[in-house]
Enzyme design. Structure first.
Site, PDB file in Angstrom:
ATOM      1  N   ASN A   1       0.533  -1.452  -0.337  1.00 44.71           N
ATOM      2  CA  ASN A   1       0.475   0.386  -0.016  1.00 44.71           C
ATOM      3  C   ASN A   1       0.756   1.186  -0.144  1.00 44.71           C
ATOM      4  O   ASN A   1       1.346   1.082   0.865  1.00 44.71           O
ATOM      5  CB  ASN A   1      -1.223   0.255   1.299  1.00 44.71           C
ATOM      6  CG  ASN A   1      -2.021   1.508   0.643  1.00 44.71           C
ATOM      7  OD1 ASN A   1      -2.242   1.414   0.113  1.00 44.71           O
ATOM      8  ND2 ASN A   1      -2.740   1.297   2.340  1.00 44.71           N
TER       9      ASN A   1
ATOM     10  N   ASP B   1       9.634   2.349   2.198  1.00 42.84           N
ATOM     11  CA  ASP B   1       9.026   1.774   2.486  1.00 42.84           C
ATOM     12  C   ASP B   1       9.601   0.384   3.109  1.00 42.84           C
ATOM     13  O   ASP B   1       8.293  -0.099   2.866  1.00 42.84           O
ATOM     14  CB  ASP B   1       7.633   1.653   1.474  1.00 42.84           C
ATOM     15  CG  ASP B   1       6.495   1.990   2.128  1.00 42.84           C
ATOM     16  OD1 ASP B   1       5.361   2.021   1.693  1.00 42.84           O
ATOM     17  OD2 ASP B   1       6.869   1.826   3.696  1.00 42.84           O
TER      18      ASP B   1
END
Lengths: 349, 190, 444
Positions: C288, C315
């Site tokens: 995500n 991330d």
């Protein structure tokens, strides 16, 4: 870029458990039945012909053959379903198999046992075929990668319901003969329908003209946009009166209560006004057009009571055909040469 | 004997006529008989026998078809080709059924056919008529009516061709070295 | 560290100072003495001939999971993974348990880092108390404790008013709000990008609009407040267009992009990195923001090349095996990306979509400038004399196969398993200490 049918040359690259090349000689090499998206015309024909034989068995005084004697079929249903599960159970029993039903709600799954552990346990217990229904798309693919036994998808999330697609096809062919060039209209909640998707694949492979009819809120992304090779070719219509004109088959899908209150459509009244398959609309289709529904029906919502029980309704036939088609699938999957390979594995354990 | 034709069209014709007479003689008439032809070549043979009987006895014997695909055991199983056909068996309860097939070999196919027939009802008797008996039985099964006994070795290949199914007519035995492997048409083990 | 190290004969690329020259880098006492030019005197010799010598990479976005979720990763394993990936600075996101929404948790993280980390850890504080999105956390205290920015990442700051106040308040400390831009109403229950692939797989999906709408909102708020907003992991063409237009108007907006959003599309979810016709439902590609269309990927690459997107951030989101070995809907979101970042991004260099120098810029001084990290750590991301001795040795042509079992990270969740990458981190030096050494280049 992907193509819808696996080219012959790639078969060797695909890992054994899921490889599914089908030669034109009517051979069946699939270990699993997960979806109809890569079925060839020959494979679909083979299932249809085999189902004819199974239908004959069902018509006998004693509808029982020893074909699958010694085979253990486990139905693993994470979602309730009377008709599909009992259809598979009967299919297995007519073929002489031992059928065990596992309802996930009552098993150790509720204690948090993972899908991977559950299917491994069932394989260890002796399952030859796992018939799985699951609320999550893709679950049977995970199962198929995890175990050596065969996996038959009895419905996964929003993704596929291949045996429904096959029995729908069988029902259509019984009345229409070849479906090539025939117009099949599927109306309703396409977005959430695995039945619609599986039918899409088989019908377009066989050259039928498929029209999907639904409000845009209930249509999945990308369909009807000519994304050749990625999604099956279909026509999309938001107006049912227009869609149904000249149709050979009108298939209504169940409109679930939650969708009607979930903002997808304003409510049952408006939905039925715009999208109900009723006598007036049916009159616009071909004179003997088939009316079909995967069930259970919400009479008065997506289909009128009159049409649901009228002369053109083939809903009951669909259910009857379901047993023969599932017998065909179970037999084809169990009977190919991998059975001996599995027997050899069992002996080695 | 490398590749020998053991029955010509005339031989086949005579054998069928003789079998038809034998059946009627053995059963003291054609009443109560039902023929069940084993798919594929047993069917035209059954039809020919029935036609012959209709000619000399004036009696119509019903002819059904039987596919034993759903009754086979592992040893008769071969590869991924799994074509099966619907059977069409007339009422057999209390009848004298004559199973008709082209070649009798190990007897396993006949055993499967017996299982199938009994599932259809309870015949009074079941008899077996075959065009060719090539020996090498693996089960205690014998034919009541035989067109021709042909001794073979296990590695030999027996080919039956009939006009209705193949467009030509003969029975040929091909010796071991020349037996063609892998044709999906042929039933190697009977 | 009083060790003197001479890195000899490598191609020195220091984008911050416009340096691109073959020469020697001298390190002493944990600082850069010189980069380029001759190197005299004794010291530990590192043969860097044929290699690139660059400032150590700076990652603005990593989930170290420590405190509270150490079964997925902890500061020790996470920073070892960073070192293997060539990162000498990692910014730790606050969605730990408990979350980094107060000083004491931040101080715990910094203590752990001081004791166990292989590389520098810079904390990012939560925007809201408990990351619940209702009340502002004590941003001042967090800033004083050493936070370099604020984020509720994992989650967006959904309430527009709270986002506005956070931007205004954070500007007191000159620190940005880093937003995970996702309209939760549009993205409800979504597990991947809405497109033909999600239709094919029958998975609930979110349209690109879910990100675009949130980015548009954030730049409008930043503009009104005159504050700095940093867009985390941007992934859509539409969002990039918003950022480009806003920046042209003078809005203080910066942005980062992940290596996977620069290279992988939603088709990887269906067919894996190897491609093919078989449906894989690859949970290792569940992330995500989700992997998107080829057009979105192209837009990200263009934006990285032209500077609209300031930098690359991994991330890094490690998870335990059982959190990915399950049905797609149930699987956790995230890719363990520290150790494959450079190799994966080198694909863009090999495809001539971005130059090697630009890539290094976007992994070194680019992130530093985006968040203004040189205020906390002067010289970070450069090889200027006096800068911290954070250095990475790279072989841009070396091919290697991704083997997650050999990751230093506890998280083996990557869709790249078995993929061959071309571009390898050969050695990493953090604060003058060799924290990763591939091929024994360090000669005693």
């Amino acid at each position: 870029m992907t193509t819808m049918r696996p080219p012959e040359a790639r078969a060797a690259d695909i890992p054994a458990p899921l490889a599914a090349p089908a030669a034109a000689d009517g051979a069946w090499r699939r270990r699993h039945l997960l979806d109809l998206d890569d079925f060839t015309v020959d494979e679909l024909d083979l299932v249809m012909r085999t189902a004819d034989t199974m239908k004959e068995v069902l018509q006998r005084e004693v509808p029982r053959v020893p074909a699958l004697r010694g085979t253990t079929i486990v139905t693993l249903f994470y979602e309730n379903s009377t008709r599909t599960r009992s259809s598979f159970e009967l299919a297995g029993k007519v073929l002489g198999a031992d059928v065990i039903n596992v309802a996930a709600a009552s098993s150790s799954v509720t204690k948090g046992e993972s899908l991977v552990d559950t299917v491994k346990t069932l394989q260890a217990v002796g399952a030859d075929v796992l018939v799985m229904r699951h609320s999550r798309s893709g679950a049977p693919y995970l199962a198929a990668r995890t175990v050596e036994c065969s996996v038959v998808n009895a419905g996964d999330g929003l993704h596929a319901h291949p045996t429904q697609g096959l029995l729908d096809l069988y029902t259509m062919r019984a009345s229409l003969g070849d479906v090539r060039g025939k117009r099949v209209v599927i109306v309703g909640d396409i977005l959430h329908s695995r039945v619609a998707r599986s039918n899409l694949w088989s019908l377009t492979t066989l050259g039928a003209e498929v029209v999907l009819c639904a409000p845009p809120t209930l249509l999945p992304a990308g369909l009807g946009r000519g994304l050749e090779g990625k999604l099956p070719p279909v026509r999309v219509e938001t107006d049912l009166d227009r869609a149904v004109e000249g149709a050979d088959v009108v298939m209504a899908l169940r409109m679930q209560l939650e969708r009607m209150h979930g903002g997808f459509v304003p409510g049952a009244r408006e939905y039925s006004r715009l999208y109900q398959v009723n006598a007036a609309r049916l009159a616009r289709a071909k004179p003997n057009a088939l009316v079909m529904h995967p069930g259970p029906m919400n009479e008065g919502v997506e289909i009128s009571h009159e049409v649901a029980h009228g002369l053109q309704s083939h809903v009951e036939e669909q259910v009857q055909n379901g047993v023969a088609v599932r017998m065909a699938v179970l037999w084809l999957i169990t009977r190919n040469s991998t059975r001996q390979a599995r027997a050899a594995t069992k002996g080695a354990l | 004997m490398r590749d020998a034709t053991v029955m010509s069209p005339a031989d086949i014709r005579r054998a069928i006529t003789r079998i038809a007479h034998e059946i009627v003689e053995h059963n003291r008439g054609a009443e109560g008989l039902v023929f069940v032809g084993m798919l594929t070549r047993g069917v035209p043979l059954a039809c020919r026998i029935a036609r012959a009987i209709a000619e000399f006895e004036g009696e119509q014997v019903p002819v059904g078809t039987l596919d034993v695909g759903l009754y086979r055991d592992d040893l008769t199983e071969r590869g991924p080709t799994v074509n099966i056909q619907p059977s069409d068996v007339p009422d057999v309860a209390g009848k004298r059924v004559v199973l008709v097939d082209d070649v009798l070999y190990t007897g396993r196919t006949v055993r499967a056919a017996l299982d199938a027939l009994i599932d259809y009802g309870r015949p009074e008797r079941i008899q077996l008529a075959v065009l060719v008996d090539r020996g090498h039985r693996e089960l205690p099964i014998r034919a009541d009516f035989v067109g021709k006994n042909i001794p073979t070795s296990r590695a030999d290949d027996v080919q039956v061709r009939l006009e209705e199914t193949d467009g030509e007519e003969y029975v040929r035995v091909t010796a071991a070295e020349e037996a063609v492997a892998g044709s999906p048409e042929r039933e190697v083990l009977r | 560290m009083s060790e003197r190290i001479i890195i000899r004969g490598g191609r020195i690329i220091d984008p911050a100072n416009g340096v691109d020259v073959v020469g020697n880098v001298v390190i002493e006492d944990g600082r850069v003495v010189s980069a380029g030019g001759s190197a005299t005197g004794a010291g530990r010799e590192i043969d860097a001939r044929g290699l690139i010598v660059a400032p150590g990479f700076v990652d603005l976005h990593a989930h170290l999971r420590d405190p509270g979720l150490e079964y997925k990763e902890d500061i020790e394993s996470g920073t070892r993974a960073a070192a293997r990936g060539g990162f000498t600075t990692v910014c730790a996101m606050p969605n730990t348990e408990p979350p980094m929404d107060n000083r004491s948790i931040v101080e715990y993280v910094l203590r752990e880092a001081a004791a166990r980390a292989s590389v520098r850890v810079l904390p990012i504080g939560a925007v809201s108390k408990g990351r619940a999105g209702k009340e502002l956390a004590e941003l001042g205290d967090l800033a004083a404790a050493g936070c370099v920015g604020f984020s509720d990442d994992g989650a967006p700051v959904a309430e527009t008013t709270l986002m506005r106040r956070a931007l205004e308040y954070a500007s007191i400390f000159g620190l940005p709000v880093i937003d995970h831009c996702e309209d939760k109403s549009l993205a409800q229950d979504a597990v991947m990008h809405e497109g033909w692939v999600s239709t094919r797989l029958g998975l609930r999906a979110a349209p690109a609009a879910a990100e675009i709408a949130a980015v548009a909102r954030d730049v409008a708020l930043a503009e009104a407040a005159g504050a700095h907003v940093h867009i985390a992991h941007v992934s859509t063409r539409g969002a990039i267009d918003e950022i480009r237009r806003a920046r042209a108007r003078g809005v203080r907006v910066t942005a980062e992009v992940t290596p996977h959003h620069l290279t992988l599309t939603d088709e990887v979810v269906a067919f894996g990195c190897a491609g093919g016709d078989e449906l894989l439902y690859d949970t290792n590609a569940k992330v995500n923001p989700p992997l998107r269309s080829q057009d979105d990927v192209d837009a990200c690459v263009e934006a990285l090349a032209d500077g609209t997107v300031d930098c690359i951030a991994t991330d890094h989101a490690p998870h335990a095996v059982i959190e990915k070995l399950c049905e797609f809907d149930e699987a956790a979101f995230g890719i363990s990306g520290l150790e494959t970042a450079f190799g994966l991004c080198m694909r863009l260099v090999h495809q001539n979509k971005i130059s090697l120098e630009t890539l290094i810029e976007r992994m070194t001084i680019g992130p530093v400038r985006a968040l203004g990290l040189d205020r906390q750590v002067p010289g970070i991301g450069t090889l200027a004399p006096g800068a911290p001795a954070d250095i990475v040795l790279l072989d841009p042509a070396a091919e290697w196969v991704v083997e997650p079992e050999r990751f230093a990270s506890k998280g083996k969740n990557t869709p790249l398993a078995g993929v061959t990458l071309k571009g390898r981190v050969v050695a990493t030096i953090a604060a003058g200490r060799i924290v990763h050494d591939e091929t024994g280049v360090a000669v005693a």
